[in-house]
Design an enzyme around this catalytic site. Structure first.
Site, PDB file in Angstrom:
ATOM      1  N   ASP A  67       5.968   0.124   9.588  1.00 43.86           N
ATOM      2  CA  ASP A  67       7.261  -0.891   8.275  1.00 43.86           C
ATOM      3  C   ASP A  67       8.693   0.219   7.936  1.00 43.86           C
ATOM      4  O   ASP A  67       8.014   1.647   8.585  1.00 43.86           O
ATOM      5  CB  ASP A  67       5.519  -0.706   7.150  1.00 43.86           C
ATOM      6  N   ASN A 134      -7.319  -2.008  -0.292  1.00 42.54           N
ATOM      7  CA  ASN A 134      -7.355  -3.250   0.167  1.00 42.54           C
ATOM      8  C   ASN A 134      -7.634  -3.875   1.630  1.00 42.54           C
ATOM      9  O   ASN A 134      -7.656  -5.425   1.476  1.00 42.54           O
ATOM     10  CB  ASN A 134      -6.357  -4.304  -1.084  1.00 42.54           C
ATOM     11  N   HIS A 136      -5.906  -3.469   3.718  1.00 44.84           N
ATOM     12  CA  HIS A 136      -4.181  -3.881   5.180  1.00 44.84           C
ATOM     13  C   HIS A 136      -3.982  -2.996   5.921  1.00 44.84           C
ATOM     14  O   HIS A 136      -4.548  -1.755   6.067  1.00 44.84           O
ATOM     15  CB  HIS A 136      -2.926  -3.797   3.543  1.00 44.84           C
ATOM     16  N   GLU A 141      -0.848  -7.325   4.233  1.00 44.79           N
ATOM     17  CA  GLU A 141      -1.493  -7.651   2.874  1.00 44.79           C
ATOM     18  C   GLU A 141      -2.408  -8.682   3.393  1.00 44.79           C
ATOM     19  O   GLU A 141      -2.506  -9.292   3.960  1.00 44.79           O
ATOM     20  CB  GLU A 141      -0.187  -7.247   1.794  1.00 44.79           C
TER      21      GLU A 141
HETATM   22  C1  F6R Z   1       2.204   3.202   6.681  1.00 44.51           C
HETATM   23  C2  F6R Z   1       1.142   1.682   6.926  1.00 44.51           C
HETATM   24  C3  F6R Z   1       0.027   1.438   5.819  1.00 44.51           C
HETATM   25  C4  F6R Z   1      -1.250   3.319   5.384  1.00 44.51           C
HETATM   26  C5  F6R Z   1      -1.866   2.308   4.165  1.00 44.51           C
HETATM   27  C6  F6R Z   1      -2.716   3.655   3.729  1.00 44.51           C
HETATM   28  O1  F6R Z   1       2.673   2.585   7.565  1.00 44.51           O
HETATM   29  O2  F6R Z   1       0.607   1.418   7.790  1.00 44.51           O
HETATM   30  O3  F6R Z   1      -0.769   0.930   6.379  1.00 44.51           O
HETATM   31  O4  F6R Z   1      -1.444   3.198   6.688  1.00 44.51           O
HETATM   32  O5  F6R Z   1      -1.129   2.121   3.248  1.00 44.51           O
HETATM   33  O6  F6R Z   1      -1.513   4.849   3.668  1.00 44.51           O
HETATM   34  P1  F6R Z   1      -1.930   6.323   2.765  1.00 44.51           P
HETATM   35  O7  F6R Z   1      -2.060   6.977   4.239  1.00 44.51           O
HETATM   36  O8  F6R Z   1      -1.156   6.883   2.214  1.00 44.51           O
HETATM   37  O9  F6R Z   1      -3.895   5.841   2.352  1.00 44.51           O
END
Ligand code: F6R
Length: 248
Positions: A67, A134, A136, A141
């Protein structure tokens, strides 16, 4: 789904890096799906060490990231393009032209189509994932259809708050992102989820206990035949002994 408990963040990273090294060892032109954020940092640091010690080469490897924020240029300090260069690409022998991150600065419809074409052309051998508080995956989301491919997302306030720690203020956190969909995440031959910290414990418990549904995107991982979760004790502290055994 296989659950591996690691002692701490560094140990999570070392075990995850080992998995990457195995995959690249068997297929030197492996296609790797990569993630950003805090969770994969120890994995990237272990991979950089392994590269420096001659244990792995990325010369033939191709990567596709999950992403990117909309509106941030590749050089923006908070862009995922920049994150990947600083934490992995500039530190190993990968060819930059073999690295792909969705584009956050062109028309999102075009960016998504272009990315889907790349995903079709380069099937992913091993996909690294982090999980959001959450549930995701990528920036899919809660409520995102599992059938969706690369798409434009309005980030939830929870996700913007969670990610605000990396920005000067909440106002600076972009409101939209382009993300690979669950459909393509599930197409990877193998999935590797790295999780650490108490703030992820609830998401981990929901991933394992809730019905598989779009309300908690990570539950869909239970539908994939080859998923490894590597987590520290804090991220697993809501699970019962029985659950830990069940997923061993
Ligand atoms: C980022 C991504 C997100 C993160 C998730 C956890 O490329 O795919 O799904 O893996 O938001 O983020 P952190 O590791 O910063 O807690």
């Amino acid at each position: 789904m296989k659950l591996i408990q690691a002692q701490n963040d560094q140990a999570v990273g070392e075990l995850a890096a080992q998995k990457f090294i195995e995959v690249i060892g068997k297929k030197k032109d492996a296609v790797l799906g990569l993630a950003t954020g805090t969770s994969p940092l120890s994995t990237y640091s272990a991979l950089v060490n392994a590269y420096r010690n001659g244990k792995v080469s990325f010369r033939e490897v191709r990567t596709l990231n999950l992403d990117e924020y909309v509106g941030l240029t590749e050089d923006d300090e908070q862009s995922y393009h920049r994150f990947m260069r600083e934490n992995l690409f500039d530190l190993v022998d990968i060819k930059l032209e073999n690295t792909h991150v969705p584009c956050g600065t062109i028309n999102p419809e075009i960016a998504c189509k272009e990315y889907d074409a790349l995903l079709d052309r380069y099937p992913i051998d091993l996909q690294l994932l982090g999980i959001g508080g959450n549930g995701h995956l990528g920036f899919n989301e809660p409520g995102t259809p599992f059938t969706q491919r690369t798409h434009l997302v309005n980030l939830t306030e929870k996700t913007r708050h969670d990610n605000a720690r990396l920005f000067a203020s909440l106002d600076d956190v972009p409101k939209q992102a382009v993300t690979t969909g669950i459909y393509d995440i599930l197409r990877a031959k193998e999935l590797l989820l790295v999780v650490m910290g108490e703030n992820k414990a609830e998401a981990v418990a929901k991933m394992l206990r809730d019905p598989i549904s779009e309300d908690c995107p990570a539950t869909v991982l239970r539908d994939h035949p080859h998923v490894t979760v590597i987590a520290d004790a804090a991220a697993l502290n809501l699970l019962t002994k029985q659950e830990l055994e069940e997923f061993k």
